[in-house]
Write an enzyme that holds these catalytic residues in place. Sequence first.
Site, PDB file in Angstrom:
ATOM      1  N   SER A   9       1.255  -0.921   0.003  1.00 58.84           N
ATOM      2  CA  SER A   9      -0.279   0.413   0.206  1.00 58.84           C
ATOM      3  C   SER A   9       0.967   1.242   0.021  1.00 58.84           C
ATOM      4  O   SER A   9       1.624   1.392   0.925  1.00 58.84           O
ATOM      5  CB  SER A   9      -1.195  -0.177   1.074  1.00 58.84           C
ATOM      6  N   HIS A  34      -0.722  -1.243  -4.100  1.00 66.94           N
ATOM      7  CA  HIS A  34      -2.822  -1.296  -3.588  1.00 66.94           C
ATOM      8  C   HIS A  34      -2.129   0.520  -3.434  1.00 66.94           C
ATOM      9  O   HIS A  34      -2.179   0.854  -3.286  1.00 66.94           O
ATOM     10  CB  HIS A  34      -2.610  -1.975  -2.383  1.00 66.94           C
ATOM     11  N   ASP A  36      -5.029   3.525  -1.923  1.00 66.09           N
ATOM     12  CA  ASP A  36      -5.524   4.357  -0.338  1.00 66.09           C
ATOM     13  C   ASP A  36      -6.504   4.837  -1.314  1.00 66.09           C
ATOM     14  O   ASP A  36      -5.806   5.943  -0.811  1.00 66.09           O
ATOM     15  CB  ASP A  36      -5.122   3.778   0.899  1.00 66.09           C
ATOM     16  N   MET A  38      -8.880   7.797  -0.224  1.00 64.08           N
ATOM     17  CA  MET A  38      -9.734   8.135   1.040  1.00 64.08           C
ATOM     18  C   MET A  38     -10.486  10.224   0.943  1.00 64.08           C
ATOM     19  O   MET A  38      -9.593  10.728   0.368  1.00 64.08           O
ATOM     20  CB  MET A  38      -8.853   8.425   2.553  1.00 64.08           C
ATOM     21  N   HIS A  70      -8.172   0.993  -4.327  1.00 65.14           N
ATOM     22  CA  HIS A  70      -9.114   0.927  -3.478  1.00 65.14           C
ATOM     23  C   HIS A  70      -9.595   2.214  -3.336  1.00 65.14           C
ATOM     24  O   HIS A  70      -9.425   3.573  -2.208  1.00 65.14           O
ATOM     25  CB  HIS A  70      -8.145   0.287  -1.945  1.00 65.14           C
ATOM     26  N   MET A  72     -12.379   4.712  -0.520  1.00 64.64           N
ATOM     27  CA  MET A  72     -12.890   4.691   0.257  1.00 64.64           C
ATOM     28  C   MET A  72     -13.301   5.935   0.274  1.00 64.64           C
ATOM     29  O   MET A  72     -13.546   7.178   0.788  1.00 64.64           O
ATOM     30  CB  MET A  72     -11.829   4.348   1.559  1.00 64.64           C
ATOM     31  N   MET A 141     -11.328  -6.293   4.713  1.00 58.38           N
ATOM     32  CA  MET A 141     -10.943  -5.075   5.457  1.00 58.38           C
ATOM     33  C   MET A 141     -11.167  -5.551   7.249  1.00 58.38           C
ATOM     34  O   MET A 141     -11.725  -5.986   7.487  1.00 58.38           O
ATOM     35  CB  MET A 141     -12.127  -3.433   5.368  1.00 58.38           C
ATOM     36  N   ASP A 179      -6.608  -6.814   3.652  1.00 61.51           N
ATOM     37  CA  ASP A 179      -6.254  -5.110   3.358  1.00 61.51           C
ATOM     38  C   ASP A 179      -6.469  -5.088   5.654  1.00 61.51           C
ATOM     39  O   ASP A 179      -7.429  -4.680   5.410  1.00 61.51           O
ATOM     40  CB  ASP A 179      -6.623  -4.260   2.867  1.00 61.51           C
TER      41      ASP A 179
HETATM   42  C1  DX5 Z   1      -6.576   0.876   5.698  1.00 61.92           C
HETATM   43  C2  DX5 Z   1      -5.715   0.565   4.200  1.00 61.92           C
HETATM   44  C3  DX5 Z   1      -5.330  -0.074   4.016  1.00 61.92           C
HETATM   45  C4  DX5 Z   1      -3.614   0.601   4.865  1.00 61.92           C
HETATM   46  C5  DX5 Z   1      -2.761  -0.849   5.311  1.00 61.92           C
HETATM   47  O1  DX5 Z   1      -7.674   2.343   5.713  1.00 61.92           O
HETATM   48  O2  DX5 Z   1      -7.346   0.369   2.831  1.00 61.92           O
HETATM   49  O3  DX5 Z   1      -4.392  -0.413   2.716  1.00 61.92           O
HETATM   50  O4  DX5 Z   1      -3.184   1.395   3.993  1.00 61.92           O
HETATM   51  O5  DX5 Z   1      -1.512   0.173   5.900  1.00 61.92           O
HETATM   52  P1  DX5 Z   1      -1.587  -1.233   6.829  1.00 61.92           P
HETATM   53  O6  DX5 Z   1      -0.488  -2.562   6.500  1.00 61.92           O
HETATM   54  O7  DX5 Z   1      -0.171  -0.203   7.588  1.00 61.92           O
HETATM   55  O8  DX5 Z   1      -2.569  -1.327   8.449  1.00 61.92           O
HETATM   56 ZN    ZN Z   2      -6.820  -0.543   1.031  1.00 63.77          ZN
END
Ligand code: DX5
Ligand code: ZN
Length: 223
Positions: A9, A34, A36, A38, A70, A72, A141, A179
């Site tokens: 990620s 990956h 992320d 948000m 991903h 969010m 998740m 994840d």
């Molecule tokens: C959380 C994200 C993850 C996050 C994982 O909301 O979707 O992808 O970056 O990070 P670690 O591996 O540090 O838990």
């Molecule tokens: Zn993620």
Amino acid sequence: MRPIHLAPSILSADFARLAAHVEEALDAGADFIHVDVMDGHFVPNITIGPLIVEAVRPVADRRGAVVDVHLMIERPERYLADFARAGADILTVHVETCPHLHRTVQAIRELGVRPGVTLNPATSLTTLDEILPYVDLVLIMSVNPGFGGQSYIPTSTAKIARLRAMLDAIGSTAELEVDGGIKPGNAAEVVAAGATVLVAGSAIFGGALSVAENVAAFQAALT
Ligand code: DX5
Ligand code: ZN
């Protein structure tokens, strides 16, 4: 044996040298990137958008990696075309954000992108019953989304195993991704439960060891 993919990620990467950091992970053997996304609404944090997907796309192409996005974000259907244009191979939406999930999944496929769906820790697997035949990836998740560096929620392992049984029962070859809080110390446990894609942020880009050493630690844990 199903092939297992490691998905660093980039949330935990060094954005000032993003390409080099990601290349180091891919050269060491990771094969997904990956991303992320948000929005500060569905989750409290604000991160990155299509511009970063566009920036990592050539890095992925040089190493034959999959760009795994991903989302969010609330009302993700507004941004699917932007992320497809930016070069996403997989677009994963939260069932909690999609009242018309089947339509959203179809829209992703019509853009030529592989559709994924994901569930927060407290969302039941029963919400997947009707959509499972239509998706190429399901993401469990194992932390509440929003931040990297949180601890794995232990009941996630049983949820992964139940989802594996659901996928096998319909003959689905969809990837089962996990994840949140994934480390070399729990990687074997989630793979044994049926996961095929492991997302890891802080365990790959954080800590005292190099990115290559961190990827090697995952590989050692899985052999
Ligand atoms: C959380 C994200 C993850 C996050 C994982 O909301 O979707 O992808 O970056 O990070 P670690 O591996 O540090 O838990
Ligand atoms: Zn993620």
